[in-house]
Structures are given as C-alpha cells and as structure tokens.
Design a protein around this motif. Structure first.
Motif, PDB file in Angstrom:
ATOM      1  N   TYR A 202       5.536 -12.810   8.454  1.00  0.00           N
ATOM      2  CA  TYR A 202       4.217 -11.204   8.309  1.00  0.00           C
ATOM      3  C   TYR A 202       4.762 -11.522   7.036  1.00  0.00           C
ATOM      4  O   TYR A 202       3.653 -10.912   7.204  1.00  0.00           O
ATOM      5  N   ALA A 203       6.119 -10.720   7.002  1.00  0.00           N
ATOM      6  CA  ALA A 203       5.968  -9.702   6.053  1.00  0.00           C
ATOM      7  C   ALA A 203       5.578 -11.066   4.247  1.00  0.00           C
ATOM      8  O   ALA A 203       5.200 -10.694   3.338  1.00  0.00           O
ATOM      9  N   ALA A 204       5.631 -12.501   4.719  1.00  0.00           N
ATOM     10  CA  ALA A 204       4.811 -13.007   3.414  1.00  0.00           C
ATOM     11  C   ALA A 204       3.726 -13.072   3.629  1.00  0.00           C
ATOM     12  O   ALA A 204       2.622 -12.913   2.272  1.00  0.00           O
ATOM     13  N   ALA A 205       3.339 -13.403   4.847  1.00  0.00           N
ATOM     14  CA  ALA A 205       1.461 -12.939   5.672  1.00  0.00           C
ATOM     15  C   ALA A 205       0.856 -11.525   5.180  1.00  0.00           C
ATOM     16  O   ALA A 205      -0.201 -11.520   3.651  1.00  0.00           O
ATOM     17  N   VAL A 206       1.609 -10.514   4.685  1.00  0.00           N
ATOM     18  CA  VAL A 206       1.416  -9.132   4.128  1.00  0.00           C
ATOM     19  C   VAL A 206       1.729  -9.032   2.547  1.00  0.00           C
ATOM     20  O   VAL A 206       0.491  -8.388   2.354  1.00  0.00           O
ATOM     21  N   ALA A 207       1.660  -9.948   2.237  1.00  0.00           N
ATOM     22  CA  ALA A 207       2.578 -10.168   0.850  1.00  0.00           C
ATOM     23  C   ALA A 207       1.640 -10.513  -0.420  1.00  0.00           C
ATOM     24  O   ALA A 207       0.930 -10.649  -1.222  1.00  0.00           O
TER      25      ALA A 207
END
Length: 424
Positions: A232-237
């Motif tokens: 999810y953090a990668a998606a936000v990034a």
C-alpha cells in the motif's frame, strides 16, 4: 449566584471550543478570541464552584517544566518567556478535553465545524495554486486558470498552512477509518474534506510536511495492514510521484529536497544548523548546555554564520556585517530540536522528545489494546510531526501549536472514553 457563574462558565467553554473548531484553519486572531472566551469560562466555573475536567498533564509537564526552569535561570524573565511554550496556546488542550468529557459539546458537532473550516482552508490553497492569486487579495479582473500550480500558502504563511493541513489530514483520516462511525457520523463530509486536505498539502509544497506525511502514512499503513503495508505504501508513493511529475513545479520541489549544494533553502538551513552546533560546542557554559540560553543563544549562534557560510558553500560571504540578520533570520533554527537545544538546553530537548515519544507510545498502546485505527492515525500523526520538526520550528508556530493542542484534547478524551468502556 455561584450556580449562575458556573452555568455561564460552561457556556463560555462550549462557545470557545466551537469557535476554535471554526477558526483554527482560518484565523489566528479568531483563535486568540476563542482562547480568551474559554479562559473567561474557566474563571467563571472556578468562581461558581463548577467541575472542570482536566486531562492528564504529565506529557505537557515533560517539556513545560524544563522550559520554566530555563526561563527562571536565564536572569531575564520577560525575554526568556517569549521564547518558551508557556503561554495561552496550551489552553485548547484543557478546553476541548473538559467540554467533551463533561458533555458540554458533542464531538460529532465539533468535528462538523472543523471539517467545514478545514475545507475552506484546503480550497484556499487549491484555488491559489491554479489561479496564482491568494484569496485574501483576489482580483476577479485578473482571474485565470493555469495548468501549472504555484506554491500556495492559503490563509497563512506557507509553513503554517502546511502544518495545519498535515495535522487536520491525519485527524480526519483517523475518523474516516472508524468503520462504525461512532464519533463522526458525517461520512459524506469526510469523503470530500479528506481528499481536499491531502491534495492541498501537496500543492502547499512544504517539503518538511511532505516528509512528515511519508513517515506518518507508512506508519499508519504498517499499523493497520502490517504485511501488506509495503504494497500500500508503494501504491501511495506511485500516486504521489505521478501527481508531482505531472506538474513541473511540484517535480522541481520534490527534487530540491536532495539538493544540498545549490538549493538556497537547504544551504541556508545547513549554515544555520552548523552555527548552532558551533556556538553550543564552543561558547555555551555548562549551565547553558544543560538549561539553554533563551535570551542570548541566537546572538551567540550568529557569531558563527560567516564561518559556516564558508564551510558549507566553499566561498567567503559577500559581506559580514548584518549577514546573520539579512540572510539567515538571526539564526532562527528551522529545526525544532535545535531550537530546544539552544533555548532550553539538553534538559529542554529531552523534555520535548519525551513529550512526543509519550504521545506516540500511548496511542500505539491504545491501538493494540482497543483495536481501533483512530489511535494508529494519532500515533502516526505525532511521529510524522516529529519528522517534519527536523526541518521547521513547527511546534512553536502559534497557529500550528493551537491546532496540535486542540487535537490532543480530542485524543486524550477518546483514550479515556475507551478506557472507561464507554466507546464500545
């Protein structure tokens, strides 16, 4: 007569909380009026023998006590006091906690007021970014929509606006993930306000709060999703990168974070930071290293600005006289930890760090004990705020501090509500 005083006091505190909910994102003058109203309410309550519910003051004492000792030891109470956090900006913590605990106000209604005013702040930033006009000085004859956004400050200074947007974003994120809507039932407000706040936070272009947001978002995702947090953090990034790289000013702003050679904002900070360290190392007495120098500290730091200029930039400054005041804001630290170290010494720095760590820890415990993501959002917000503080004096910004204390009152009310079993 005493009962009448108590009733008036209760009404004034309730009014102060609602006023703060509306003015915090909009007006520092309005905040001061609200705090005055609340202070008068507390006085009336005490005269009338009414009950005032006071939150746990231990975390506040962690930084207030060392500051108070430093102020007294400085030998110049008036000037030292101005550098401290010992002022009326702390009072919203008590107003909010008391009003919610005594049911003088309803949390749902307070959040509704705050969501409306937060939307106005976010809208002012978005509108300024794409019209290139500040709403406070808007001229319809020059109205035009631009494809490239400018750095928008909204209703305050850029960094103040950034701090408010950051805190309000994560406050409402916490209520957005409360699946049962126990505290804020107006989900339609959140669906509009929350995206606007995060979008405005990006357009505000305060890099310290971009960094703070990355830290806070990652921690929140880690608490809530654990093993899936990285995904999810990668998606936000990716979403953030896509947005910033779509607009050249945002891309340039992001890239400038890593430029410590030619970016003026970055080199200015490095020069100021080095000057602080040199002054503390070479000129501070043992007493000043322990308790700080709130009156003379920045003057002592200014002495090292020309030397730091040459060390950081590799060339001599164009002039020496007035360099610190004209180019380096009289060594305003742009780092909350350096500010505490300079003004209040190791004791003050330790107190402030302990304050932030305390808030993170009690909310992490609240998250695991009560299994409610609201506390994950609070813990992440404080951690992100701490990260942003490496690049700004964020906690001493009056408007940001008032907002912080207002949210802290809500936070402690919810913790106590869960502990008592009333939130089930």
């Amino acid at each position: 007569m005493r009962r009448k005083f108590s009733e008036v006091g209760s009404t004034l505190i309730s009014l102060a909380v609602y006023l703060l909910a509306f003015t915090i994102p909009l007006s520092i003058a309005g905040d001061n009026v609200a705090i005055a109203v609340g202070g008068l309410g507390l006085l009336f309550l005490l005269i009338g023998g009414g009950i005032v519910r006071v939150p746990d003051l231990k975390p506040i004492a962690l930084f207030c006590v060392p500051e108070a000792v430093s102020v007294v030891a400085s030998g110049n109470l008036r000037k030292a006091w101005k550098q401290s956090s010992l002022n009326h900006h702390l009072l919203p913590f008590v107003f909010v906690y008391d009003a919610l605990s005594m049911k003088r106000v309803l949390l749902d209604r307070v959040l509704k007021f705050l969501s409306v005013s937060s939307f106005i702040l976010a809208f002012s930033v978005v509108a300024e970014a794409f019209t290139h006009q500040n709403l406070k000085h808007f001229n319809w004859s020059r109205f035009h929509l631009f494809l490239e956004p400018v750095r928008a400050k909204g209703l305050f200074h850029q960094l103040t606006t950034g701090g408010l947007l950051f805190l309000l974003s994560f406050l409402f994120l916490g209520f957005a993930v409360d699946e049962n809507k126990r505290f804020f039932r107006q989900s339609r407000f959140l669906k509009v306000v929350l995206p606007c706040l995060f979008f405005a936070l990006i357009l505000n272009q305060s890099r310290s709060y971009w960094i703070g947001s990355f830290v806070a978002i990652f921690l929140f995702l880690f608490f809530r999703y654990k093993r899936r947090a990285i995904f999810y953090a990668a998606a936000v990034a990716v979403l953030f990168s896509g947005l910033t790289f779509a607009f050249s000013p945002l891309r340039a702003r992001l890239e400038s974070i890593f430029n410590v050679k030619t970016n003026g904002s970055n080199t200015t900070r490095l020069i100021i930071w080095r000057s602080h360290f040199e002054a503390i190392k070479n000129d501070f007495t043992i007493k000043q290293k322990l308790l700080g120098a709130p009156v003379t500290g920045k003057d002592m730091c200014c002495k090292y600005v020309p030397e730091s200029y040459e060390k950081i930039l590799g060339r001599k400054p164009p002039y020496v006289d007035g360099l610190c005041d004209r180019k380096f804001y009289h060594c305003l630290s742009h780092n909350i930890y350096l500010k505490y170290l300079t003004d209040f010494g190791f004791a003050g720095l330790l107190g402030y760090v302990a304050f932030i760590v305390f808030l993170v820890v009690i909310n992490v415990r609240g998250f695991f004990k009560f299994s409610d993501s609201i506390f994950a959002a609070f813990a992440s917000m404080y951690a992100g705020f701490a990260a942003a503080g490496f690049f700004e004096n964020n906690f001493t910004d009056a408007e940001v501090k008032i907002c912080f204390m207002f949210i802290l009152g809500i936070n402690f009310y919810l913790l106590d509500k869960f502990r008592s079993g009333e939130a089930g």
